[in-house]
Design an enzyme around this catalytic site. Structure first.
Site, PDB file in Angstrom:
ATOM      1  N   ASN A  43      27.748  68.240  77.358  1.00 52.00           N
ATOM      2  CA  ASN A  43      26.433  68.038  77.995  1.00 52.00           C
ATOM      3  C   ASN A  43      26.540  67.166  79.246  1.00 52.00           C
ATOM      4  O   ASN A  43      25.693  67.242  80.129  1.00 52.00           O
ATOM      5  CB  ASN A  43      25.431  67.429  77.011  1.00 52.00           C
ATOM      6  CG  ASN A  43      24.981  68.433  75.968  1.00 52.00           C
ATOM      7  OD1 ASN A  43      25.174  69.633  76.141  1.00 52.00           O
ATOM      8  ND2 ASN A  43      24.396  67.945  74.882  1.00 52.00           N
ATOM      9  N   ASP A  74      18.857  73.057  75.589  1.00 54.13           N
ATOM     10  CA  ASP A  74      19.635  74.007  76.384  1.00 54.13           C
ATOM     11  C   ASP A  74      20.077  75.230  75.582  1.00 54.13           C
ATOM     12  O   ASP A  74      21.089  75.848  75.884  1.00 54.13           O
ATOM     13  CB  ASP A  74      20.813  73.319  77.078  1.00 54.13           C
ATOM     14  CG  ASP A  74      21.952  72.982  76.134  1.00 54.13           C
ATOM     15  OD1 ASP A  74      21.696  72.744  74.937  1.00 54.13           O
ATOM     16  OD2 ASP A  74      23.110  72.954  76.604  1.00 54.13           O
ATOM     17  N   TRP A 107      25.146  68.171  66.037  1.00 50.36           N
ATOM     18  CA  TRP A 107      25.051  67.406  67.294  1.00 50.36           C
ATOM     19  C   TRP A 107      23.575  67.083  67.621  1.00 50.36           C
ATOM     20  O   TRP A 107      23.163  65.931  67.623  1.00 50.36           O
ATOM     21  CB  TRP A 107      25.625  68.231  68.462  1.00 50.36           C
ATOM     22  CG  TRP A 107      27.093  68.472  68.490  1.00 50.36           C
ATOM     23  CD1 TRP A 107      28.080  67.535  68.647  1.00 50.36           C
ATOM     24  CD2 TRP A 107      27.766  69.749  68.429  1.00 50.36           C
ATOM     25  NE1 TRP A 107      29.315  68.160  68.697  1.00 50.36           N
ATOM     26  CE2 TRP A 107      29.145  69.506  68.562  1.00 50.36           C
ATOM     27  CE3 TRP A 107      27.345  71.080  68.277  1.00 50.36           C
ATOM     28  CZ2 TRP A 107      30.102  70.523  68.562  1.00 50.36           C
ATOM     29  CZ3 TRP A 107      28.293  72.087  68.270  1.00 50.36           C
ATOM     30  CH2 TRP A 107      29.646  71.805  68.408  1.00 50.36           C
ATOM     31  N   ASP A 108      22.818  68.144  67.910  1.00 54.20           N
ATOM     32  CA  ASP A 108      21.442  67.941  68.387  1.00 54.20           C
ATOM     33  C   ASP A 108      20.492  67.586  67.250  1.00 54.20           C
ATOM     34  O   ASP A 108      19.495  66.883  67.459  1.00 54.20           O
ATOM     35  CB  ASP A 108      20.933  69.219  69.075  1.00 54.20           C
ATOM     36  CG  ASP A 108      21.765  69.574  70.302  1.00 54.20           C
ATOM     37  OD1 ASP A 108      22.572  68.734  70.741  1.00 54.20           O
ATOM     38  OD2 ASP A 108      21.597  70.692  70.812  1.00 54.20           O
ATOM     39  N   THR A 158      18.566  67.550  74.419  1.00 52.81           N
ATOM     40  CA  THR A 158      19.714  67.965  73.615  1.00 52.81           C
ATOM     41  C   THR A 158      20.657  68.865  74.415  1.00 52.81           C
ATOM     42  O   THR A 158      21.377  69.683  73.854  1.00 52.81           O
ATOM     43  CB  THR A 158      19.249  68.673  72.321  1.00 52.81           C
ATOM     44  OG1 THR A 158      18.407  69.779  72.685  1.00 52.81           O
ATOM     45  CG2 THR A 158      18.479  67.732  71.418  1.00 52.81           C
ATOM     46  N   ASP A 198      20.163  73.572  69.073  1.00 50.13           N
ATOM     47  CA  ASP A 198      18.952  73.230  69.824  1.00 50.13           C
ATOM     48  C   ASP A 198      17.714  73.840  69.153  1.00 50.13           C
ATOM     49  O   ASP A 198      16.650  73.213  69.089  1.00 50.13           O
ATOM     50  CB  ASP A 198      19.051  73.729  71.267  1.00 50.13           C
ATOM     51  CG  ASP A 198      20.154  73.018  72.055  1.00 50.13           C
ATOM     52  OD1 ASP A 198      21.331  73.428  71.914  1.00 50.13           O
ATOM     53  OD2 ASP A 198      19.846  72.055  72.781  1.00 50.13           O
ATOM     54  N   TRP A 205      29.567  81.619  74.293  1.00 52.87           N
ATOM     55  CA  TRP A 205      28.673  80.669  73.617  1.00 52.87           C
ATOM     56  C   TRP A 205      27.231  80.935  74.041  1.00 52.87           C
ATOM     57  O   TRP A 205      26.309  80.886  73.233  1.00 52.87           O
ATOM     58  CB  TRP A 205      29.017  79.221  73.956  1.00 52.87           C
ATOM     59  CG  TRP A 205      30.435  78.808  73.688  1.00 52.87           C
ATOM     60  CD1 TRP A 205      31.455  79.603  73.242  1.00 52.87           C
ATOM     61  CD2 TRP A 205      30.983  77.498  73.851  1.00 52.87           C
ATOM     62  NE1 TRP A 205      32.600  78.864  73.140  1.00 52.87           N
ATOM     63  CE2 TRP A 205      32.354  77.582  73.500  1.00 52.87           C
ATOM     64  CE3 TRP A 205      30.455  76.275  74.253  1.00 52.87           C
ATOM     65  CZ2 TRP A 205      33.193  76.464  73.536  1.00 52.87           C
ATOM     66  CZ3 TRP A 205      31.288  75.163  74.298  1.00 52.87           C
ATOM     67  CH2 TRP A 205      32.647  75.261  73.936  1.00 52.87           C
ATOM     68  N   ASP A 220      23.888  75.931  77.683  1.00 54.47           N
ATOM     69  CA  ASP A 220      24.602  76.556  76.551  1.00 54.47           C
ATOM     70  C   ASP A 220      23.841  77.804  76.085  1.00 54.47           C
ATOM     71  O   ASP A 220      23.724  78.067  74.880  1.00 54.47           O
ATOM     72  CB  ASP A 220      24.733  75.527  75.420  1.00 54.47           C
ATOM     73  CG  ASP A 220      25.867  75.856  74.441  1.00 54.47           C
ATOM     74  OD1 ASP A 220      26.507  76.914  74.599  1.00 54.47           O
ATOM     75  OD2 ASP A 220      26.097  75.052  73.519  1.00 54.47           O
TER      76      ASP A 220
HETATM   77  O1  AGV Z   1      28.660  69.104  72.927  1.00 50.15           O
HETATM   78  C1  AGV Z   1      27.682  69.405  72.016  1.00 50.15           C
HETATM   79  C2  AGV Z   1      26.500  70.130  72.662  1.00 50.15           C
HETATM   80  C3  AGV Z   1      25.252  70.044  71.769  1.00 50.15           C
HETATM   81  O2  AGV Z   1      24.103  69.813  72.563  1.00 50.15           O
HETATM   82  N1  AGV Z   1      26.638  71.599  72.870  1.00 50.15           N
HETATM   83  C4  AGV Z   1      26.358  72.177  71.549  1.00 50.15           C
HETATM   84  C5  AGV Z   1      25.178  71.373  71.031  1.00 50.15           C
HETATM   85  O3  AGV Z   1      23.973  72.078  71.275  1.00 50.15           O
HETATM   86  C6  AGV Z   1      27.788  72.129  73.592  1.00 50.15           C
HETATM   87  C7  AGV Z   1      29.005  72.519  72.792  1.00 50.15           C
HETATM   88  C8  AGV Z   1      30.171  71.791  72.584  1.00 50.15           C
HETATM   89  N2  AGV Z   1      31.053  72.504  71.842  1.00 50.15           N
HETATM   90  C9  AGV Z   1      30.462  73.704  71.558  1.00 50.15           C
HETATM   91  C10 AGV Z   1      29.186  73.739  72.138  1.00 50.15           C
HETATM   92  C11 AGV Z   1      30.907  74.836  70.820  1.00 50.15           C
HETATM   93  N3  AGV Z   1      32.116  74.864  70.235  1.00 50.15           N
HETATM   94  N4  AGV Z   1      30.068  75.888  70.709  1.00 50.15           N
HETATM   95  C12 AGV Z   1      28.857  75.860  71.290  1.00 50.15           C
HETATM   96  N5  AGV Z   1      28.390  74.815  72.001  1.00 50.15           N
HETATM   97 CA    CA Z   2      22.429  71.499  73.022  1.00 49.90          CA
END
Ligand code: AGV
Ligand code: CA
Length: 311
Positions: free
Chosen positions: A176, A13, A248-249, A128, A18, A80, A41
């Site tokens: 997610n 995403d 994370w991913d 992811t 990612d 983001w 995202d």
């Molecule tokens: O919750 C983690 C997910 C992962 O797939 N995404 C980011 C990673 O690609 C969302 C996310 C959570 N917190 C974030 C995220 C942050 N502070 N900044 C950007 N994305």
């Molecule tokens: Ca992601």
């Protein structure tokens, strides 16, 4: 002899990690069947070309990318999502002005379904981001389920608190799941083997200054240079988004090459689809069985990432 390389489809995403997952995936000994990009995202107008430019950089313009079009009910913050445009504009990805890696005529969700249906052997589905495209594909093309060997997914928060801080939400969900809770519920109702990487595991692997320096020291390797530049976008992430940046991913992706880096629990789990806890993944004995990463061999994981990118 049958071809024993794992067959993998990647749905991401377009968040910062990612793309890093994609870079790592491209080094692994597996057959990457295709990529769909979920507009979660990211903005797809940035994330789809960025994905294709990374394929070009890695010399992998045999891999087809497709743009998924379904949006979940709870959008990510625009700030983001803008990172996808920054990455798409990186000079290292824009040396010629043309993109060779192909774009599918299908939507991402249709491409995911058709690619899995057409595979002569069951496919590992690496996701992811939100589970939206898989949920859609299982409704529209139920036959795909038997041709998915395993879903490997970054998402959820079991014992750990969530990472959503949006008005009206209690903070118990991971993003997610929160983006599209009914999609997660739909996947939960299937018989798919689910291997998930919740915040419980990913919280133990932050992107540290020490890691960024280590990547900097191996900048002679083109992949480290590309990855290091992408990771630099996470600097002082907590000042921008309220939380640190984590692997994370990338932790989730590492499972395809180094499954021993995490310790897993088999647990029952439910998904909350509405109300202030929507998107929460709740451990409960009555819940649907999943295999969840709960802890990480942290030093071995950082080593794995650095080694993977020395090329
Ligand atoms: O919750 C983690 C997910 C992962 O797939 N995404 C980011 C990673 O690609 C969302 C996310 C959570 N917190 C974030 C995220 C942050 N502070 N900044 C950007 N994305
Ligand atoms: Ca992601």
């Amino acid at each position: 002899m049958a071809n024993r390389r794992p067959r993998v489809f990647f749905d991401h995403d377009g968040g910062i990690d990612d793309y890093l997952s994609l870079l790592m995936l491209l080094t692994y000994d597996l057959d990457l069947l295709g990529i769909s990009v979920t507009p979660a995202d990211c903005f797809a107008e940035g994330a789809v070309p960025a994905t294709r430019r990374i394929l070009d950089l890695a010399g992998r313009n045999d891999v087809v990318t497709a743009e998924a079009t379904i949006e979940g009910p709870n959008p990510f913050p625009d700030d983001w999502r803008m990172d996808s445009f920054k990455i798409d504009a990186f000079p290292i990805l824009n040396q010629t002005g043309v993109i060779a890696a192909p774009l599918s005529d299908h939507t991402g969700q249709e491409f995911l379904a058709q690619t899995i249906l057409a595979s002569p052997e069951p496919v590992i589905l690496l996701m992811t981001g939100p589970l939206t495209n898989l949920a859609w594909a299982m409704d529209e093309h139920p036959a795909i389920e038997v041709n998915i060997a395993e879903l490997v997914w970054m998402g959820g928060a079991l014992e750990a608190p969530g990472n959503v801080s949006e008005p009206g939400h209690d903070g118990s969900a991971e993003w997610n799941v929160y983006w599209d809770p009914p999609a997660a519920k739909r996947v939960w109702e299937s018989g798919l083997p689910i291997t998930m990487f919740p915040l419980d595991a990913t919280n133990t692997v932050p992107v540290t200054d020490e890691f960024l320096r280590a990547i900097g020291r191996q900048y002679d390797y083109p992949l480290s240079q590309a990855a290091g530049t992408i990771w630099a976008l996470t600097a002082r992430h907590e000042m921008r988004t309220g939380e640190d940046y984590y692997f994370w991913d990338t932790l989730t992706t590492s499972y395809l090459a180094a499954p021993g880096l995490c310790r897993f629990d088999e647990i029952g789990c439910d998904v909350v689809v509405e109300g202030p806890s929507q998107g929460r993944t709740v451990p409960t004995d009555q819940g649907r069985p999943v295999k969840a990463a709960m802890s990480v061999d942290v030093e071995a994981f950082y080593d794995h990432v650095l080694t993977t990118l020395r090329r």
